[in-house]
Motif scaffolding. Structure first.
Motif, PDB file in Angstrom:
ATOM      1  N   GLN A   1       0.792  -1.225   0.000  1.00 34.26           N
ATOM      2  CA  GLN A   1       0.000   0.000   0.000  1.00 34.26           C
ATOM      3  C   GLN A   1       0.826   1.278   0.000  1.00 34.26           C
ATOM      4  O   GLN A   1       0.258   2.363   0.083  1.00 34.26           O
ATOM      5  CB  GLN A   1      -0.928   0.016   1.233  1.00 34.26           C
ATOM      6  CG  GLN A   1      -2.021  -1.027   1.206  1.00 34.26           C
ATOM      7  CD  GLN A   1      -3.102  -0.721   0.180  1.00 34.26           C
ATOM      8  OE1 GLN A   1      -3.017   0.253  -0.556  1.00 34.26           O
ATOM      9  NE2 GLN A   1      -4.116  -1.559   0.113  1.00 34.26           N
ATOM     10  N   GLY A   2       2.169   1.160  -0.084  1.00 33.99           N
ATOM     11  CA  GLY A   2       2.943   2.388  -0.125  1.00 33.99           C
ATOM     12  C   GLY A   2       4.425   2.143   0.049  1.00 33.99           C
ATOM     13  O   GLY A   2       4.886   1.002   0.090  1.00 33.99           O
TER      14      GLY A   2
ATOM     15  N   PRO B   1       1.775   6.626   1.421  1.00 32.72           N
ATOM     16  CA  PRO B   1       0.762   5.659   0.976  1.00 32.72           C
ATOM     17  C   PRO B   1       0.311   5.956  -0.446  1.00 32.72           C
ATOM     18  O   PRO B   1       0.391   7.087  -0.915  1.00 32.72           O
ATOM     19  CB  PRO B   1      -0.372   5.868   1.980  1.00 32.72           C
ATOM     20  CG  PRO B   1      -0.223   7.290   2.427  1.00 32.72           C
ATOM     21  CD  PRO B   1       1.249   7.602   2.374  1.00 32.72           C
ATOM     22  N   PHE B   2      -0.172   4.904  -1.124  1.00 30.41           N
ATOM     23  CA  PHE B   2      -0.678   5.089  -2.484  1.00 30.41           C
ATOM     24  C   PHE B   2      -2.064   5.727  -2.482  1.00 30.41           C
ATOM     25  O   PHE B   2      -2.421   6.454  -3.403  1.00 30.41           O
ATOM     26  CB  PHE B   2      -0.740   3.747  -3.213  1.00 30.41           C
ATOM     27  CG  PHE B   2       0.603   3.102  -3.401  1.00 30.41           C
ATOM     28  CD1 PHE B   2       1.710   3.847  -3.772  1.00 30.41           C
ATOM     29  CD2 PHE B   2       0.765   1.741  -3.207  1.00 30.41           C
ATOM     30  CE1 PHE B   2       2.950   3.254  -3.956  1.00 30.41           C
ATOM     31  CE2 PHE B   2       1.994   1.136  -3.391  1.00 30.41           C
ATOM     32  CZ  PHE B   2       3.091   1.893  -3.761  1.00 30.41           C
TER      33      PHE B   2
ATOM     34  N   GLU C   1      -8.233   3.844  11.236  1.00 31.13           N
ATOM     35  CA  GLU C   1      -7.703   2.649  11.899  1.00 31.13           C
ATOM     36  C   GLU C   1      -6.390   2.200  11.271  1.00 31.13           C
ATOM     37  O   GLU C   1      -5.415   1.898  11.969  1.00 31.13           O
ATOM     38  CB  GLU C   1      -8.731   1.520  11.840  1.00 31.13           C
ATOM     39  CG  GLU C   1      -8.286   0.242  12.528  1.00 31.13           C
ATOM     40  CD  GLU C   1      -9.321  -0.862  12.439  1.00 31.13           C
ATOM     41  OE1 GLU C   1      -9.056  -1.963  12.951  1.00 31.13           O
ATOM     42  OE2 GLU C   1     -10.402  -0.625  11.846  1.00 31.13           O
ATOM     43  N   ASP C   2      -6.339   2.147   9.931  1.00 33.15           N
ATOM     44  CA  ASP C   2      -5.108   1.746   9.250  1.00 33.15           C
ATOM     45  C   ASP C   2      -4.004   2.775   9.436  1.00 33.15           C
ATOM     46  O   ASP C   2      -2.832   2.430   9.620  1.00 33.15           O
ATOM     47  CB  ASP C   2      -5.374   1.537   7.750  1.00 33.15           C
ATOM     48  CG  ASP C   2      -6.191   0.293   7.473  1.00 33.15           C
ATOM     49  OD1 ASP C   2      -6.227  -0.608   8.338  1.00 33.15           O
ATOM     50  OD2 ASP C   2      -6.794   0.216   6.389  1.00 33.15           O
ATOM     51  N   ARG C   3      -4.368   4.077   9.408  1.00 36.89           N
ATOM     52  CA  ARG C   3      -3.361   5.122   9.589  1.00 36.89           C
ATOM     53  C   ARG C   3      -2.713   5.013  10.970  1.00 36.89           C
ATOM     54  O   ARG C   3      -1.485   5.085  11.109  1.00 36.89           O
ATOM     55  CB  ARG C   3      -4.011   6.496   9.430  1.00 36.89           C
ATOM     56  CG  ARG C   3      -3.027   7.649   9.544  1.00 36.89           C
ATOM     57  CD  ARG C   3      -3.779   8.963   9.641  1.00 36.89           C
ATOM     58  NE  ARG C   3      -4.614   8.989  10.843  1.00 36.89           N
ATOM     59  CZ  ARG C   3      -5.613   9.858  11.046  1.00 36.89           C
ATOM     60  NH1 ARG C   3      -5.918  10.737  10.109  1.00 36.89           N
ATOM     61  NH2 ARG C   3      -6.311   9.825  12.166  1.00 36.89           N
TER      62      ARG C   3
ATOM     63  N   GLU D   1       2.924  11.209   4.566  1.00 27.90           N
ATOM     64  CA  GLU D   1       2.672  12.132   3.462  1.00 27.90           C
ATOM     65  C   GLU D   1       1.314  11.854   2.814  1.00 27.90           C
ATOM     66  O   GLU D   1       0.746  10.764   2.955  1.00 27.90           O
ATOM     67  CB  GLU D   1       3.793  12.001   2.441  1.00 27.90           C
ATOM     68  CG  GLU D   1       5.162  12.350   3.025  1.00 27.90           C
ATOM     69  CD  GLU D   1       6.280  12.249   2.009  1.00 27.90           C
ATOM     70  OE1 GLU D   1       6.049  11.646   0.939  1.00 27.90           O
ATOM     71  OE2 GLU D   1       7.381  12.770   2.278  1.00 27.90           O
ATOM     72  N   GLU D   2       0.843  12.843   2.098  1.00 26.44           N
ATOM     73  CA  GLU D   2      -0.437  12.713   1.402  1.00 26.44           C
ATOM     74  C   GLU D   2      -0.233  11.835   0.153  1.00 26.44           C
ATOM     75  O   GLU D   2       0.804  11.931  -0.518  1.00 26.44           O
ATOM     76  CB  GLU D   2      -0.971  14.071   0.982  1.00 26.44           C
ATOM     77  CG  GLU D   2      -1.424  14.932   2.146  1.00 26.44           C
ATOM     78  CD  GLU D   2      -2.605  14.325   2.878  1.00 26.44           C
ATOM     79  OE1 GLU D   2      -3.485  13.738   2.198  1.00 26.44           O
ATOM     80  OE2 GLU D   2      -2.644  14.420   4.118  1.00 26.44           O
TER      81      GLU D   2
END
Length: 246
Positions: free
Chosen positions: A196-197, A210-211, A217-219, A244-245
């Motif tokens: 995912q990133g 992240p993509f 919750e995941d963050r 990052e965004e």
């Protein structure tokens, strides 16, 4: 007693290879080369003809340097010998099973492994596409609802590279980051078992990219794992963590 011609030629070839290998190490370290580019090219070519391994001290924690090479026989202190590939297949399945024969072949670079897999005492399953998957008989098989917490992986991690069908860990056919030469600069991370990133340490900060936008919750789980990674990388140093965004 006269030495057999074939054995004599083999020894001559080995001595020539070792001479070129020494020249290659000098080239990597920046030493003078009497024949310039031609000599350097020959020195690199030998790495494709004898079994070599990279040896310390390149792998010093937190630092980098030129690769040092040695013949595998010298490093092991024993001659190479031909062995069945059964153990290799079992080691692969222990890490990445259940898997198809094509997956084992992709990872190992070997072909015609179907006959090897068929003679081993393995469990078989049917994948979503109807193809046969193989696994070790006693391997753990958690249910599909078992949580998979975030994990940070290093550059070139085998998990992203060891399957013919990479959709089990990579969504949307995203290409694995494989920069040429020694240009690897970022690791990858998984969320719920999927890539995912990416991440990298830069300017005394662990930067996580992240993509897609992560749910809360995941963050939170990714940031908690990032803190553990920082403690592992530099336990006596404080690193900032930047999410990052996408």
């Amino acid at each position: 007693m006269t030495q057999p011609r074939g054995e004599h030629l083999l020894q001559l070839r080995q001595r020539a290879h070792r001479g070129l290998l020494d020249a290659r190490d000098r080239a990597v370290r920046g030493g003078a080369q009497p024949d310039g580019d031609r000599h350097r090219a020959l020195a690199y070519a030998v790495t494709h003809h004898i079994a070599l391994c990279q040896v310390p001290p390149r792998g010093v924690w937190g630092k980098n340097g030129p690769a040092a090479w040695a013949p595998v026989e010298s490093w092991l202190g024993a001659p190479l010998r031909s062995v069945p590939v059964d153990a290799l297949v079992l080691r692969y399945l222990g890490a990445f099973g259940p898997a198809q024969v094509a997956d084992v072949q992709m990872w190992s670079g070997l072909t015609r492994l179907s006959e090897v897999v068929e003679r081993l005492p393995l469990r078989t399953f049917q994948g979503p596409d109807g193809r046969t998957l193989y696994d070790l008989p006693e391997a753990p098989r958690p249910s599909e609802n078992t949580p998979a917490p975030p994990r940070f992986l290093p550059e070139y991690d085998n998990l992203l590279l060891s399957h013919k069908d990479r959709s089990r860990v990579i969504l949307g056919d995203r290409p694995v980051p494989l920069p040429s030469g020694n240009g690897a600069s970022s690791g990858t991370f998984l969320v719920d078992g999927m890539w995912q990133g990416t991440w990298q340490v830069r300017d005394r900060s662990l930067r996580v990219q992240p993509f897609t936008r992560l749910c809360r919750e995941d963050r939170d789980a990714v940031l908690a794992e990032a803190e553990r990674l920082c403690a592992f990388l530099a336990p006596r140093t404080t690193h900032g963590i930047v999410l990052e965004e996408p």
